[in-house]
Design a protein around this motif. Structure first.
Motif, PDB file in Angstrom:
ATOM      1  N   ILE A  91     -41.830  27.392  34.765  1.00 11.70           N
ATOM      2  CA  ILE A  91     -42.404  27.983  35.977  1.00 11.70           C
ATOM      3  C   ILE A  91     -41.363  27.971  37.091  1.00 11.70           C
ATOM      4  CG2 ILE A  91     -44.164  27.658  37.771  1.00 11.70           C
ATOM      5  CD1 ILE A  91     -46.004  26.526  35.572  1.00 11.70           C
ATOM      6  N   ALA A  92     -40.533  26.937  37.122  1.00 14.88           N
ATOM      7  CA  ALA A  92     -39.516  26.818  38.169  1.00 14.88           C
ATOM      8  C   ALA A  92     -38.526  27.975  38.141  1.00 14.88           C
ATOM      9  CB  ALA A  92     -38.768  25.492  38.029  1.00 14.88           C
ATOM     10  N   ARG A  93     -38.331  28.592  36.952  1.00 13.46           N
ATOM     11  CA  ARG A  93     -37.419  29.730  36.844  1.00 13.46           C
ATOM     12  C   ARG A  93     -38.148  31.053  36.990  1.00 13.46           C
ATOM     13  NH1 ARG A  93     -34.635  27.260  31.993  1.00 13.46           N
ATOM     14  NH2 ARG A  93     -35.876  28.747  30.803  1.00 13.46           N
ATOM     15  N   GLY A  94     -39.433  31.004  37.300  1.00 17.80           N
ATOM     16  CA  GLY A  94     -40.188  32.229  37.500  1.00 17.80           C
ATOM     17  C   GLY A  94     -41.034  32.663  36.328  1.00 17.80           C
ATOM     18  N   ASP A  95     -41.088  31.879  35.251  1.00 14.47           N
ATOM     19  CA  ASP A  95     -41.926  32.227  34.110  1.00 14.47           C
ATOM     20  C   ASP A  95     -43.381  31.892  34.403  1.00 14.47           C
ATOM     21  OD1 ASP A  95     -39.764  33.043  32.283  1.00 14.47           O
ATOM     22  OD2 ASP A  95     -39.172  30.938  32.386  1.00 14.47           O
ATOM     23  N   ALA A  96     -44.285  32.458  33.601  1.00 15.98           N
ATOM     24  CA  ALA A  96     -45.712  32.246  33.832  1.00 15.98           C
ATOM     25  C   ALA A  96     -46.136  30.822  33.510  1.00 15.98           C
ATOM     26  CB  ALA A  96     -46.527  33.234  32.989  1.00 15.98           C
ATOM     27  N   VAL A  97     -45.523  30.221  32.492  1.00 13.55           N
ATOM     28  CA  VAL A  97     -45.845  28.855  32.084  1.00 13.55           C
ATOM     29  C   VAL A  97     -44.564  28.139  31.682  1.00 13.55           C
ATOM     30  CG1 VAL A  97     -48.170  29.434  31.255  1.00 13.55           C
ATOM     31  CG2 VAL A  97     -46.241  29.524  29.673  1.00 13.55           C
ATOM     32  N   CYS A  98     -44.622  26.810  31.636  1.00 14.06           N
ATOM     33  CA  CYS A  98     -43.535  26.028  31.048  1.00 14.06           C
ATOM     34  C   CYS A  98     -43.846  25.902  29.556  1.00 14.06           C
ATOM     35  CB  CYS A  98     -43.452  24.642  31.673  1.00 14.06           C
ATOM     36  SG  CYS A  98     -43.018  24.640  33.432  1.00 14.06           S
ATOM     37  N   THR A  99     -42.953  26.397  28.716  1.00 18.10           N
ATOM     38  CA  THR A  99     -43.195  26.424  27.276  1.00 18.10           C
ATOM     39  C   THR A  99     -42.118  25.636  26.544  1.00 18.10           C
ATOM     40  OG1 THR A  99     -44.124  28.649  27.524  1.00 18.10           O
ATOM     41  CG2 THR A  99     -43.621  27.925  25.292  1.00 18.10           C
ATOM     42  N   THR A 100     -42.557  24.737  25.674  1.00 18.75           N
ATOM     43  CA  THR A 100     -41.645  23.912  24.896  1.00 18.75           C
ATOM     44  C   THR A 100     -41.966  24.044  23.414  1.00 18.75           C
ATOM     45  OG1 THR A 100     -41.532  22.307  26.714  1.00 18.75           O
ATOM     46  CG2 THR A 100     -40.733  21.582  24.562  1.00 18.75           C
ATOM     47  N   HIS A 101     -40.950  24.346  22.609  1.00 14.45           N
ATOM     48  CA  HIS A 101     -41.140  24.432  21.158  1.00 14.45           C
ATOM     49  C   HIS A 101     -40.861  23.081  20.523  1.00 14.45           C
ATOM     50  CE1 HIS A 101     -41.143  25.932  17.069  1.00 14.45           C
ATOM     51  NE2 HIS A 101     -39.962  25.364  16.876  1.00 14.45           N
ATOM     52  N   ILE A 102     -41.797  22.642  19.665  1.00 12.12           N
ATOM     53  CA  ILE A 102     -41.685  21.362  18.975  1.00 12.12           C
ATOM     54  C   ILE A 102     -41.684  21.639  17.477  1.00 12.12           C
ATOM     55  CG2 ILE A 102     -42.711  19.082  18.622  1.00 12.12           C
ATOM     56  CD1 ILE A 102     -44.239  19.627  21.328  1.00 12.12           C
ATOM     57  N   PRO A 103     -40.562  21.475  16.783  1.00 17.02           N
ATOM     58  CA  PRO A 103     -40.525  21.769  15.351  1.00 17.02           C
ATOM     59  C   PRO A 103     -41.334  20.758  14.548  1.00 17.02           C
ATOM     60  CG  PRO A 103     -38.475  20.738  16.039  1.00 17.02           C
ATOM     61  CD  PRO A 103     -39.265  20.993  17.290  1.00 17.02           C
ATOM     62  N   ASN A 104     -41.889  21.217  13.445  1.00 19.51           N
ATOM     63  CA  ASN A 104     -42.654  20.330  12.573  1.00 19.51           C
ATOM     64  C   ASN A 104     -41.709  19.588  11.632  1.00 19.51           C
ATOM     65  OD1 ASN A 104     -45.254  20.761  13.505  1.00 19.51           O
ATOM     66  ND2 ASN A 104     -45.505  22.613  12.294  1.00 19.51           N
ATOM     67  N   THR A 105     -40.994  18.624  12.177  1.00 19.31           N
ATOM     68  CA  THR A 105     -40.087  17.810  11.374  1.00 19.31           C
ATOM     69  C   THR A 105     -40.584  16.383  11.374  1.00 19.31           C
ATOM     70  OG1 THR A 105     -38.711  17.442  13.334  1.00 19.31           O
ATOM     71  CG2 THR A 105     -38.080  19.236  11.855  1.00 19.31           C
ATOM     72  N   PRO A 106     -40.251  15.612  10.322  1.00 15.89           N
ATOM     73  CA  PRO A 106     -40.711  14.217  10.268  1.00 15.89           C
ATOM     74  C   PRO A 106     -40.190  13.427  11.446  1.00 15.89           C
ATOM     75  CG  PRO A 106     -39.857  14.926   8.137  1.00 15.89           C
ATOM     76  CD  PRO A 106     -39.483  15.992   9.128  1.00 15.89           C
ATOM     77  N   ARG A 107     -41.001  12.545  11.974  1.00 17.62           N
ATOM     78  CA  ARG A 107     -40.579  11.683  13.059  1.00 17.62           C
ATOM     79  C   ARG A 107     -39.604  10.642  12.522  1.00 17.62           C
ATOM     80  NH1 ARG A 107     -42.053  10.031  18.046  1.00 17.62           N
ATOM     81  NH2 ARG A 107     -41.607   7.871  18.581  1.00 17.62           N
ATOM     82  N   ILE A 108     -38.513  10.403  13.262  1.00 11.76           N
ATOM     83  CA  ILE A 108     -37.509   9.426  12.849  1.00 11.76           C
ATOM     84  C   ILE A 108     -37.587   8.218  13.768  1.00 11.76           C
ATOM     85  CG2 ILE A 108     -35.058   9.007  12.479  1.00 11.76           C
ATOM     86  CD1 ILE A 108     -34.688  11.966  12.012  1.00 11.76           C
ATOM     87  N   PRO A 109     -38.107   7.103  13.282  1.00 14.66           N
ATOM     88  CA  PRO A 109     -38.181   5.899  14.123  1.00 14.66           C
ATOM     89  C   PRO A 109     -36.784   5.410  14.480  1.00 14.66           C
ATOM     90  CG  PRO A 109     -39.543   5.706  12.138  1.00 14.66           C
ATOM     91  CD  PRO A 109     -38.647   6.897  11.954  1.00 14.66           C
ATOM     92  N   ASP A 110     -36.694   4.619  15.524  1.00 14.16           N
ATOM     93  CA  ASP A 110     -35.405   4.078  15.934  1.00 14.16           C
ATOM     94  C   ASP A 110     -34.787   3.290  14.795  1.00 14.16           C
ATOM     95  OD1 ASP A 110     -35.756   5.189  18.394  1.00 14.16           O
ATOM     96  OD2 ASP A 110     -36.532   3.355  19.333  1.00 14.16           O
ATOM     97  N   GLY A 111     -33.594   3.703  14.364  1.00 14.25           N
ATOM     98  CA  GLY A 111     -32.860   2.977  13.345  1.00 14.25           C
ATOM     99  C   GLY A 111     -33.467   3.054  11.965  1.00 14.25           C
TER     100      GLY A 111
END
Length: 233
Positions: A209-229
């Motif tokens: 929105i800060a750049r003038g878009d209608a919404v803030c959009t974030t793509h989140i890929p469906n990849t396995p979560r990697i725990p720390d270490g």
């Protein structure tokens, strides 16, 4: 909210303000959206909803887009999708605006870029950390995205999440700090980094929105979560 009276297209005058606010909120949270969809969700006639949308457009608070062409289009006017403008989103308030911009300008003058980024990192950390346990406990990317959307909504961002292609799409329909982020993009950059850390995967910010878009959009890929270490979960 249902209409009353003999004419289903007439909303009682005492309800006009609240009904228009409800219409505007749906445009905020779901836009771009059709008038017919808004009418169905609010239990109003399409004519009544169009009256409110026309008023929002006339006041500069909403705008329209033509529906994308899908196959052979029949006769009649093309469907229109409606969404709020920057002015329309302003009716739902902003958290900081002029005071925050002035404060961050002063911080930048005194401490430079690093000071502004440190402030932005601490701000977003305070925002997400209180919801971290509920989000990371979810079993997959889709459920974590939904949990993050719920958390952001509670913090005033009117967020939603849905499955798109090979991943999830997180949409923030309201940004309480949009005016500030327009001058200090570090707020958006650190927010994106915090989402990636929280979700345990690379994320891509597609629009803000800060750049003038209608919404803030974030793509989140469906990849396995990697725990720390560790290995992928």
């Amino acid at each position: 909210m249902k209409n009353v009276g003999s004419d289903p297209t007439v909303v009682p005058s005492g309800h006009d303000g609240r009904t228009r606010h409800a219409v505007a909120r749906l445009l905020l949270e779901q836009g771009p959206v059709t008038a017919a969809s808004v009418a169905e969700q609010l239990g109003l006639s399409p004519t009544a909803v169009r009256r409110h949308i026309d008023a929002l457009v006339a006041d500069g608070e909403a705008t329209s887009r033509e529906a994308p062409r899908q196959g052979q289009r029949g006769r009649g006017r093309p469907a229109k999708f409606f969404l709020l403008t920057e002015q329309g989103r302003a009716r739902f308030g902003h958290a900081y605006d002029d005071l925050a911009v002035a404060a961050l300008r002063f911080l930048a003058e005194q401490g430079g870029e690093d000071a502004v980024r440190t402030f932005a990192e601490r701000r977003v950390s305070a925002l997400v950390d209180q919801h971290r346990a509920a989000i990371v406990a979810q079993p997959d990317a889709a459920e974590r995205a939904k949990a993050l959307a719920v958390a952001l909504t509670r913090e005033g961002y009117a967020a939603s999440a849905r499955h798109v292609g090979a991943g999830e799409q997180l949409c923030q329909h309201l940004c309480p700090v949009a005016h500030v982020a327009a001058e200090f993009p570090q707020l958006c950059e650190t927010e994106t980094a915090a989402f990636a850390d929280l979700l345990g995967t690379h994320v891509q910010r597609l629009a803000t929105i800060a750049r003038g878009d209608a919404v803030c959009t974030t793509h989140i890929p469906n990849t396995p979560r990697i725990p720390d270490g560790g290995e992928p979960a």
